[in-house]
Design a protein around this motif. Structure first.
Motif, PDB file in Angstrom:
ATOM      1  N   ILE A  13      11.969  40.769   8.226  1.00  0.00           N
ATOM      2  CA  ILE A  13      11.010  39.663   8.189  1.00  0.00           C
ATOM      3  C   ILE A  13      11.826  38.393   7.949  1.00  0.00           C
ATOM      4  O   ILE A  13      12.561  38.312   6.959  1.00  0.00           O
ATOM      5  CB  ILE A  13       9.974  39.831   7.048  1.00  0.00           C
ATOM      6  CG1 ILE A  13       9.118  41.077   7.259  1.00  0.00           C
ATOM      7  CG2 ILE A  13       9.094  38.583   6.928  1.00  0.00           C
ATOM      8  CD1 ILE A  13       8.155  40.987   8.426  1.00  0.00           C
ATOM      9  N   LYS A  32      11.725  31.574   9.540  1.00  0.00           N
ATOM     10  CA  LYS A  32      10.951  31.371  10.770  1.00  0.00           C
ATOM     11  C   LYS A  32       9.453  31.491  10.508  1.00  0.00           C
ATOM     12  O   LYS A  32       8.657  31.358  11.437  1.00  0.00           O
ATOM     13  CB  LYS A  32      11.373  32.390  11.832  1.00  0.00           C
ATOM     14  CG  LYS A  32      12.772  32.160  12.389  1.00  0.00           C
ATOM     15  CD  LYS A  32      13.091  33.183  13.464  1.00  0.00           C
ATOM     16  CE  LYS A  32      14.477  32.960  14.048  1.00  0.00           C
ATOM     17  NZ  LYS A  32      14.817  33.987  15.079  1.00  0.00           N
ATOM     18  N   GLY A  33       9.091  31.757   9.251  1.00  0.00           N
ATOM     19  CA  GLY A  33       7.679  31.841   8.890  1.00  0.00           C
ATOM     20  C   GLY A  33       6.998  33.143   9.258  1.00  0.00           C
ATOM     21  O   GLY A  33       5.758  33.206   9.305  1.00  0.00           O
ATOM     22  N   GLU A  34       7.785  34.200   9.486  1.00  0.00           N
ATOM     23  CA  GLU A  34       7.181  35.468   9.888  1.00  0.00           C
ATOM     24  C   GLU A  34       6.309  36.076   8.792  1.00  0.00           C
ATOM     25  O   GLU A  34       5.428  36.899   9.081  1.00  0.00           O
ATOM     26  CB  GLU A  34       8.271  36.452  10.309  1.00  0.00           C
ATOM     27  CG  GLU A  34       8.968  36.053  11.602  1.00  0.00           C
ATOM     28  CD  GLU A  34      10.106  36.976  12.005  1.00  0.00           C
ATOM     29  OE1 GLU A  34      10.693  36.750  13.084  1.00  0.00           O
ATOM     30  OE2 GLU A  34      10.405  37.925  11.254  1.00  0.00           O
ATOM     31  N   HIS A  35       6.539  35.670   7.545  1.00  0.00           N
ATOM     32  CA  HIS A  35       5.722  36.163   6.430  1.00  0.00           C
ATOM     33  C   HIS A  35       4.333  35.547   6.414  1.00  0.00           C
ATOM     34  O   HIS A  35       3.476  35.976   5.642  1.00  0.00           O
ATOM     35  CB  HIS A  35       6.428  35.893   5.099  1.00  0.00           C
ATOM     36  CG  HIS A  35       6.742  34.453   4.848  1.00  0.00           C
ATOM     37  ND1 HIS A  35       7.489  33.689   5.730  1.00  0.00           N
ATOM     38  CD2 HIS A  35       6.416  33.624   3.824  1.00  0.00           C
ATOM     39  CE1 HIS A  35       7.605  32.466   5.247  1.00  0.00           C
ATOM     40  NE2 HIS A  35       6.959  32.403   4.110  1.00  0.00           N
ATOM     41  N   LYS A  36       4.109  34.535   7.261  1.00  0.00           N
ATOM     42  CA  LYS A  36       2.791  33.918   7.379  1.00  0.00           C
ATOM     43  C   LYS A  36       2.038  34.384   8.630  1.00  0.00           C
ATOM     44  O   LYS A  36       0.941  33.900   8.925  1.00  0.00           O
ATOM     45  CB  LYS A  36       2.929  32.390   7.411  1.00  0.00           C
ATOM     46  CG  LYS A  36       3.587  31.797   6.163  1.00  0.00           C
ATOM     47  CD  LYS A  36       2.786  32.085   4.897  1.00  0.00           C
ATOM     48  CE  LYS A  36       3.413  31.418   3.678  1.00  0.00           C
ATOM     49  NZ  LYS A  36       2.676  31.766   2.420  1.00  0.00           N
ATOM     50  N   ASP A  37       2.655  35.314   9.347  1.00  0.00           N
ATOM     51  CA  ASP A  37       2.009  35.869  10.534  1.00  0.00           C
ATOM     52  C   ASP A  37       0.736  36.615  10.121  1.00  0.00           C
ATOM     53  O   ASP A  37       0.730  37.332   9.114  1.00  0.00           O
ATOM     54  CB  ASP A  37       2.970  36.828  11.232  1.00  0.00           C
ATOM     55  CG  ASP A  37       2.399  37.397  12.505  1.00  0.00           C
ATOM     56  OD1 ASP A  37       2.564  36.763  13.554  1.00  0.00           O
ATOM     57  OD2 ASP A  37       1.771  38.490  12.444  1.00  0.00           O
ATOM     58  N   PRO A  38      -0.354  36.447  10.861  1.00  0.00           N
ATOM     59  CA  PRO A  38      -1.615  37.104  10.487  1.00  0.00           C
ATOM     60  C   PRO A  38      -1.503  38.610  10.282  1.00  0.00           C
ATOM     61  O   PRO A  38      -2.132  39.165   9.382  1.00  0.00           O
ATOM     62  CB  PRO A  38      -2.553  36.761  11.650  1.00  0.00           C
ATOM     63  CG  PRO A  38      -2.025  35.471  12.184  1.00  0.00           C
ATOM     64  CD  PRO A  38      -0.540  35.555  12.029  1.00  0.00           C
ATOM     65  N   GLU A  39      -0.680  39.266  11.094  1.00  0.00           N
ATOM     66  CA  GLU A  39      -0.532  40.720  10.951  1.00  0.00           C
ATOM     67  C   GLU A  39       0.169  41.073   9.643  1.00  0.00           C
ATOM     68  O   GLU A  39      -0.199  42.051   8.980  1.00  0.00           O
ATOM     69  CB  GLU A  39       0.240  41.294  12.147  1.00  0.00           C
ATOM     70  CG  GLU A  39      -0.555  41.312  13.444  1.00  0.00           C
ATOM     71  CD  GLU A  39      -1.855  42.100  13.311  1.00  0.00           C
ATOM     72  OE1 GLU A  39      -1.820  43.252  12.838  1.00  0.00           O
ATOM     73  OE2 GLU A  39      -2.918  41.555  13.668  1.00  0.00           O
ATOM     74  N   PHE A  40       1.170  40.265   9.282  1.00  0.00           N
ATOM     75  CA  PHE A  40       1.852  40.529   8.014  1.00  0.00           C
ATOM     76  C   PHE A  40       0.931  40.238   6.828  1.00  0.00           C
ATOM     77  O   PHE A  40       0.945  40.959   5.822  1.00  0.00           O
ATOM     78  CB  PHE A  40       3.140  39.706   7.896  1.00  0.00           C
ATOM     79  CG  PHE A  40       3.925  40.005   6.652  1.00  0.00           C
ATOM     80  CD1 PHE A  40       4.677  41.164   6.552  1.00  0.00           C
ATOM     81  CD2 PHE A  40       3.888  39.150   5.561  1.00  0.00           C
ATOM     82  CE1 PHE A  40       5.379  41.469   5.395  1.00  0.00           C
ATOM     83  CE2 PHE A  40       4.582  39.439   4.394  1.00  0.00           C
ATOM     84  CZ  PHE A  40       5.339  40.602   4.310  1.00  0.00           C
ATOM     85  N   GLY A  54       1.778  36.549   1.426  1.00  0.00           N
ATOM     86  CA  GLY A  54       2.869  36.179   2.318  1.00  0.00           C
ATOM     87  C   GLY A  54       4.235  36.256   1.671  1.00  0.00           C
ATOM     88  O   GLY A  54       5.057  35.342   1.841  1.00  0.00           O
TER      89      GLY A  54
END
Length: 214
Positions: free
Chosen positions: A32, A36-44, A51
């Motif tokens: 993760i 890049k902000g992947e921890h704020k992705d809706p699926e995560f 997050g």
């Protein structure tokens, strides 16, 4: 069932990874990228609504917060691998006490140092010398308590390695490594011996193969 661990590059997930290695639990890692902000992705966010990493998935069971996760696996697999909880209820009480000390007294000052010395420059905000100085002073006082404790026992909860020691590994690695304040450990005889011991465990060396904490 293989345990899935999200965010292995960062310090708190490494707390989980070293526990899993000690307990001889098979796992896989899922990267993760926080930058890049992947921890704020809706699926995560369905897995971790705040997050943050780590998160684990164990079959249909999901759990977050690193200290909750390591307690869960140390209890679930108590008879497998390294016993990280102690053999008596009194030993367990001391493990829990020092886990709380790590979370409430030790961790906050190191986090401030990480933010203002490491992450500030990377993320483009200025470091605050006052916060750095105050955090180092607070951490020094905590380490003085550790020095006294470790003059009487090999590890924090007694003469056995436990979750209490394990929980210190990722962020102390920052302190002696990227932050460049290893003198805070080395200047205290018993703390230094303790750190040399726990940081040279095969489990931590294996976790560092995923890279130093970031």
């Amino acid at each position: 069932m293989v345990v899935k661990v999200y965010g292995p590059s960062y310090a708190s997930p490494k707390r989980v990874l070293v526990c899993l290695v000690e307990k001889e639990i098979e796992f896989e890692t899922i990267p993760i990228d926080l930058f890049k902000g992947e921890h704020k992705d809706p699926e995560f966010l369905k897995l971790q609504p705040f997050g943050a990493v780590p998160v684990i998935q164990d079959g249909d069971y999901t759990l977050y917060e690193s200290r909750a996760i390591i307690r869960y696996y140390a209890e679930k697999y108590k008879s497998q691998g390294t016993d990280l909880l102690g053999k008596t209820i009194e030993e367990r009480g001391l493990v829990e006490q020092w886990l709380e000390v790590e979370a409430q007294n030790y961790h906050p000052s190191i986090v401030n140092l990480v933010i203002h010395i490491l992450f500030g420059p990377v993320q483009g905000f200025p470091s605050d010398p006052k916060i750095i100085q105050e955090s180092e002073e607070k951490l020094g006082k905590v380490l003085d308590v550790y020095e006294e404790r470790l003059s009487k026992s090999k590890y924090l909860a007694g003469d056995f390695f436990s979750l209490a020691d394990l929980s210190h590994l990722p962020f102390t690695q920052y302190l002696v490594g990227a932050i460049g304040k290893d003198y805070m450990i080395k200047s205290r005889k018993h703390v230094s011996a303790w750190w040399d011991d726990i940081s040279n465990r095969p489990s931590w060396k294996k976790v560092l193969e995923f890279g130093a904490p970031f």
